[in-house]
Design a protein around this motif. Structure first.
Motif, PDB file in Angstrom:
ATOM      1  N   ASP A  12       0.830  -1.209   0.000  1.00  0.00           N
ATOM      2  CA  ASP A  12       0.000   0.000   0.000  1.00  0.00           C
ATOM      3  C   ASP A  12       0.865   1.261   0.000  1.00  0.00           C
ATOM      4  O   ASP A  12       0.559   2.233  -0.698  1.00  0.00           O
ATOM      5  N   TYR A  15       2.098   1.727  -3.565  1.00  0.00           N
ATOM      6  CA  TYR A  15       1.053   2.163  -4.493  1.00  0.00           C
ATOM      7  C   TYR A  15       0.541   3.564  -4.163  1.00  0.00           C
ATOM      8  O   TYR A  15       0.074   4.278  -5.053  1.00  0.00           O
ATOM      9  N   GLN A  16       0.646   3.980  -2.913  1.00  0.00           N
ATOM     10  CA  GLN A  16       0.282   5.359  -2.559  1.00  0.00           C
ATOM     11  C   GLN A  16       1.281   6.342  -3.158  1.00  0.00           C
ATOM     12  O   GLN A  16       0.911   7.420  -3.625  1.00  0.00           O
ATOM     13  N   PRO A  19       1.205   4.906  -8.485  1.00  0.00           N
ATOM     14  CA  PRO A  19       0.181   3.931  -8.842  1.00  0.00           C
ATOM     15  C   PRO A  19       0.690   2.759  -9.691  1.00  0.00           C
ATOM     16  O   PRO A  19       0.012   1.749  -9.807  1.00  0.00           O
ATOM     17  N   SER A  76      -3.161  -5.866  -1.817  1.00  0.00           N
ATOM     18  CA  SER A  76      -3.302  -4.417  -1.729  1.00  0.00           C
ATOM     19  C   SER A  76      -4.605  -3.954  -2.373  1.00  0.00           C
ATOM     20  O   SER A  76      -4.815  -4.122  -3.580  1.00  0.00           O
ATOM     21  N   LEU A  78      -5.426  -0.902  -2.911  1.00  0.00           N
ATOM     22  CA  LEU A  78      -5.108   0.183  -3.849  1.00  0.00           C
ATOM     23  C   LEU A  78      -4.786  -0.364  -5.235  1.00  0.00           C
ATOM     24  O   LEU A  78      -5.259   0.156  -6.245  1.00  0.00           O
ATOM     25  N   GLU A  81      -8.006  -1.939  -6.917  1.00  0.00           N
ATOM     26  CA  GLU A  81      -8.958  -0.959  -7.453  1.00  0.00           C
ATOM     27  C   GLU A  81      -8.618  -0.619  -8.901  1.00  0.00           C
ATOM     28  O   GLU A  81      -9.498  -0.505  -9.756  1.00  0.00           O
TER      29      GLU A  81
END
Length: 194
Positions: A12, A15-16, A19, A76, A78, A81
């Motif tokens: 996470d 990816y924060q 992306p 994850s 994120l 999604e």
């Protein structure tokens, strides 16, 4: 080697910050590796496929056309999604947040894909994953492993550790080696459950 598998917060955080931290969408290396991954599959169609660690869905989208059903799991939220958004035009693809090997689907599969995931596990989790993958694999089903080979000090294992462990496991499971490829950067191994 670290004693614990990498957890969701590790991914996470990546990816924060970005992306697409591994450049799955733009890297020539990744594109070539994905092409080799798909080319290694010896069946034109799979009834029920399982992708462990689908990330942002770039490979998921390419794998889906040869699958009647494809379950892609990811640790994850994120990343997943973005995968869901990317693959929304593919009705045969289902997504689920899952921490393999501690969680595992009840389904059986004729294809399990473990691509760039095994070295995030500690040795104990790798051994647990091997058993769970094998138990879910139908007779005649394929297991495809693909892993980067270079050193990553923050990862519990290396790509060769993962593939060598499956090679040892295949001797007792049993799993038949169907195809193997090694480049300067990655290793690919296809097994079939007899």
């Amino acid at each position: 080697m670290t004693e614990q598998s990498l957890a969701a917060d590790f991914f996470d955080t990546l990816y924060q910050a970005d992306p697409d931290p591994w450049r799955f969408e733009t890297s020539e290396y990744e594109a070539a590796k994905y092409a080799a991954t798909l080319a290694a599959l010896t069946k034109s169609r799979y009834r029920s496929a399982f992708e462990i660690g689908g990330s942002i869905g770039v490979l998921t989208e390419q794998l889906a056309p040869c699958c009647d059903a494809l379950l892609s799991v990811e640790i994850s939220a994120l990343a997943q999604e973005r995968a869901i958004e990317r693959c929304q035009h593919l009705p045969q693809v289902r997504f689920q947040l899952m921490n393999v090997p501690h969680e595992y689907p009840d389904n059986s599969f004729d294809l399990v894909l473990l691509s760039e995931v095994g070295y995030y596990w500690c040795q104990a989790d790798l051994l647990k994953a091997q058993r769970r993958i094998y138990e879910s694999l139908e007779p005649g089903g394929h297991l495809l492993l693909v892993h980067w080979l270079h050193d990553a000090p923050s990862y519990p294992l290396r790509g060769d550790d993962v593939h060598n462990a499956f090679q040892d496991f295949a001797a007792i499971a049993p799993l038949n080696a169907v195809f193997s490829q090694r480049t300067a950067d990655y290793r690919l191994d296809l097994y079939e459950r007899p």
